[in-house]
Design a protein around this motif. Structure first.
Motif, PDB file in Angstrom:
ATOM      1  N   SER A 145      23.985  43.953  38.585  1.00  0.00           N
ATOM      2  CA  SER A 145      24.777  42.703  38.903  1.00  0.00           C
ATOM      3  C   SER A 145      26.213  42.977  38.378  1.00  0.00           C
ATOM      4  O   SER A 145      26.392  43.216  37.575  1.00  0.00           O
ATOM      5  N   LYS A 147      29.300  40.226  37.599  1.00  0.00           N
ATOM      6  CA  LYS A 147      29.671  38.693  37.796  1.00  0.00           C
ATOM      7  C   LYS A 147      31.089  38.770  37.255  1.00  0.00           C
ATOM      8  O   LYS A 147      31.628  39.463  36.483  1.00  0.00           O
ATOM      9  N   ASN A 148      31.796  37.510  37.651  1.00  0.00           N
ATOM     10  CA  ASN A 148      33.243  37.299  37.000  1.00  0.00           C
ATOM     11  C   ASN A 148      34.212  38.404  37.240  1.00  0.00           C
ATOM     12  O   ASN A 148      34.979  38.624  36.417  1.00  0.00           O
ATOM     13  N   ARG A 149      34.302  38.868  38.382  1.00  0.00           N
ATOM     14  CA  ARG A 149      35.075  40.150  38.752  1.00  0.00           C
ATOM     15  C   ARG A 149      36.303  39.626  39.736  1.00  0.00           C
ATOM     16  O   ARG A 149      35.605  39.409  40.811  1.00  0.00           O
ATOM     17  N   ASN A 150      37.259  39.910  39.656  1.00  0.00           N
ATOM     18  CA  ASN A 150      38.241  39.263  40.359  1.00  0.00           C
ATOM     19  C   ASN A 150      38.709  40.679  41.021  1.00  0.00           C
ATOM     20  O   ASN A 150      39.463  41.491  40.691  1.00  0.00           O
TER      21      ASN A 150
END
Length: 169
Positions: A145, A147-150
Motif C-alpha cells: 500500500s 499512502k500520503n504520496r504526492n
C-alpha cells in the motif's frame, strides 16, 4: 428475447439473503431478465403471490429498458443462489469482452465469469445493493500500500514486486 430469468426474495431489512421459498411480511421479490437485444440485465422489485403464481412489480419499479439494472457496465446472463451457510444471496454473471470475433477466436475465449457478489435490498426498499463476496479477500497476498504520496501532474512512481494485473486504486 429474454434470457436467464431469475426470481427470488429479499428481506426488507438487513443484508441477509433469503431462501427461494420465503414469502410474506418483511419480504419483497426480485424479478430479473437478461435482454438479448441490449445485452443488459433489468430487474423489478415487487410482490410474489405463490397461491396465484403471480408477480406484481411495485408501482415505482419500472418494468422496461429504462428500469433498474444489476450493473451499468459489462454484465450479463446472471443467476443467483442462496447460500444457507452464510445466509446470503450470491449473484454470478458474465462479462463479454469487447474484442473482435477474430481476436476472440485467436485467444480462445470471448468473456469471463464476473466476480461473485452478495445481493440485498437497500434500506430505501427501491433498489438492490451488491458487494463482492468476502472470500475474494483470501486471494490477496503480499499486500502493498502507498499512502500520503504526492504525485505531481504527469508524474509517476513505481510500486515494486507486483504485476500490473494485481494493482488497484
Amino acid at each position: 428475447m429474454w434470457e436467464c430469468p431469475d426470481v427470488y426474495p429479499v428481506a426488507l431489512e438487513g443484508n441477509q439473503g433469503l431462501d427461494t421459498g420465503v414469502v410474506g411480511a418483511g419480504v419483497k421479490h426480485v424479478f430479473k431478465v437478461s435482454l438479448d437485444e441490449t445485452r443488459f440485465e433489468y430487474y423489478t422489485l415487487g410482490t410474489y403471490y405463490p397461491k396465484a403464481d403471480k408477480y406484481i412489480p411495485d408501482a415505482n419499479s419500472t418494468d422496461n429498458r429504462n428500469g433498474l439494472r444489476y450493473d451499468y457496465g459489462n454484465f450479463y446472463a446472471s443467476k443467483s443462489f442462496y447460500d444457507p451457510a452464510k445466509k446470503r444471496r450470491i449473484l454470478w454473471g458474465w462479462a463479454n469482452e469487447s474484442d473482435s470475433a477474430h481476436a476472440d477466436k485467436d485467444k480462445g475465449w470471448a468473456g469471463v465469469q464476473a466476480i461473485p457478489r452478495a445481493v440485498w435490498l437497500d434500506s430505501n426498499g427501491r433498489q438492490l445493493v451488491q458487494w463482492p463476496i468476502e472470500e475474494l479477500e483470501t486471494l490477496r497476498h503480499k499486500r502493498r500500500s502507498v499512502k500520503n504520496r504526492n504525485i505531481p501532474s504527469g508524474g509517476s512512481f513505481e510500486v515494486k514486486n507486483i504485476q500490473t494485473a494485481q494493482a488497484s486504486s
